[in-house]
Design a protein around this motif. Structure first.
Motif, PDB file in Angstrom:
ATOM      1  N   ALA A 147      -3.609 -10.635 -23.945  1.00  0.00           N
ATOM      2  CA  ALA A 147      -2.515  -9.815 -23.410  1.00  0.00           C
ATOM      3  C   ALA A 147      -1.973 -10.409 -22.124  1.00  0.00           C
ATOM      4  N   LYS A 148      -2.881 -10.827 -21.239  1.00  0.00           N
ATOM      5  CA  LYS A 148      -2.463 -11.393 -19.950  1.00  0.00           C
ATOM      6  C   LYS A 148      -1.780 -12.748 -20.144  1.00  0.00           C
ATOM      7  N   LEU A 149      -2.334 -13.568 -21.021  1.00  0.00           N
ATOM      8  CA  LEU A 149      -1.722 -14.880 -21.288  1.00  0.00           C
ATOM      9  C   LEU A 149      -0.320 -14.707 -21.868  1.00  0.00           C
ATOM     10  N   HIS A 150      -0.167 -13.756 -22.800  1.00  0.00           N
ATOM     11  CA  HIS A 150       1.147 -13.489 -23.396  1.00  0.00           C
ATOM     12  C   HIS A 150       2.129 -13.011 -22.323  1.00  0.00           C
ATOM     13  N   GLU A 151       1.652 -12.137 -21.459  1.00  0.00           N
ATOM     14  CA  GLU A 151       2.476 -11.619 -20.353  1.00  0.00           C
ATOM     15  C   GLU A 151       2.957 -12.756 -19.447  1.00  0.00           C
ATOM     16  N   GLU A 152       2.105 -13.782 -19.314  1.00  0.00           N
ATOM     17  CA  GLU A 152       2.440 -14.937 -18.469  1.00  0.00           C
ATOM     18  C   GLU A 152       3.298 -15.972 -19.209  1.00  0.00           C
ATOM     19  N   GLY A 153       3.657 -15.667 -20.476  1.00  0.00           N
ATOM     20  CA  GLY A 153       4.528 -16.573 -21.229  1.00  0.00           C
ATOM     21  C   GLY A 153       3.828 -17.751 -21.873  1.00  0.00           C
ATOM     22  N   VAL A 154       2.505 -17.670 -22.013  1.00  0.00           N
ATOM     23  CA  VAL A 154       1.743 -18.765 -22.618  1.00  0.00           C
ATOM     24  C   VAL A 154       1.903 -18.717 -24.142  1.00  0.00           C
ATOM     25  N   LEU A 211      -9.675 -14.333 -16.866  1.00  0.00           N
ATOM     26  CA  LEU A 211      -8.814 -13.166 -16.678  1.00  0.00           C
ATOM     27  C   LEU A 211      -8.642 -12.860 -15.187  1.00  0.00           C
ATOM     28  N   ASP A 212      -9.734 -12.923 -14.447  1.00  0.00           N
ATOM     29  CA  ASP A 212      -9.675 -12.695 -12.990  1.00  0.00           C
ATOM     30  C   ASP A 212      -8.744 -13.705 -12.328  1.00  0.00           C
ATOM     31  N   LEU A 213      -8.854 -14.950 -12.766  1.00  0.00           N
ATOM     32  CA  LEU A 213      -8.019 -16.025 -12.225  1.00  0.00           C
ATOM     33  C   LEU A 213      -6.541 -15.785 -12.536  1.00  0.00           C
ATOM     34  N   LEU A 214      -6.247 -15.387 -13.771  1.00  0.00           N
ATOM     35  CA  LEU A 214      -4.867 -15.111 -14.185  1.00  0.00           C
ATOM     36  C   LEU A 214      -4.282 -13.936 -13.401  1.00  0.00           C
TER      37      LEU A 214
END
Length: 197
Positions: free
Chosen positions: A25-32, A158-161
């Motif tokens: 979810a976080k990676l997708h949010e970041e456009g990865v 995840l913490d890093l993102l």
């Protein structure tokens, strides 16, 4: 000097899918952009995220009963290609090799299969080849690539993102590489111990 790199493309190839949702979810949010195979690809798409098939990149299907999926120059070239090195970049362009900035792997459960009393044929099939190779490639090229070698590293990434967005420094990537070589060393030691018996 901390060399910052942006994560644009992630190769995700995992055995266990649990615990992966928040990270995806976080990676997708970041456009990865996601790249994957088989069950992992289906899992990513079931969450509503677009995912490119590894087969589209390699032009080869998953073969030999799934034993060969990611083992291809277009995948390993994308991980091992040295960004900023003219010769590597020229060859990546020549052979249409996409740069892969993040590799997320969760290996076949070899130790659990042995502990469960499985027959030798089943145990042998749980010796991961592609996954362990992805881990070593990602860790070797930590100057450019983030390697997540097991579920234990989902949370740190995840913490890093959440802290930095889809950006990592060389110290971050080196830490993940260290974890990766620990995972591969432990895995091979377990396989060696099985054959010793």
């Amino acid at each position: 000097m901390a060399e910052t790199k942006k994560i644009k493309t992630a190769l995700v190839s995992v055995y266990h899918k649990d615990g992966l949702e928040a990270l995806l979810a976080k990676l997708h949010e970041e456009g990865v952009e996601f790249l994957s195979t088989g069950g992992t690809q289906s899992f990513i798409e079931s969450l509503g995220y677009p995912c490119r098939k590894v087969e589209e990149v390699t032009t080869y299907p998953s073969i030999l009963g799934g034993r060969v999926k990611t083992l291809h120059p277009k995948i390993f070239g994308g991980i091992l290609g040295r960004r900023g090195l003219a010769e590597d970049e020229a060859q990546m362009a020549q052979y249409e090799i996409p740069a892969i900035d993040l590799v997320i792997v969760d290996l076949y459960p070899f130790e659990e299969t042995v502990a469960g009393g499985a027959c030798e044929a089943d145990i042998i099939e749980k010796i991961d080849i592609g996954g362990i190779s992805l881990i070593r490639a990602g860790a070797k090229n930590f100057k450019d690539v983030v390697i997540v070698p097991s579920k234990a590293e989902y949370r740190p990434l995840l913490d890093l993102l959440e802290k930095k967005g889809a950006q990592t420094d060389i110290e971050d990537r080196r830490w993940f590489a260290k974890q990766a070589f620990g995972v591969s060393s432990h895995y091979d030691t377990a396989i060696h111990a099985y054959f010793e018996k």
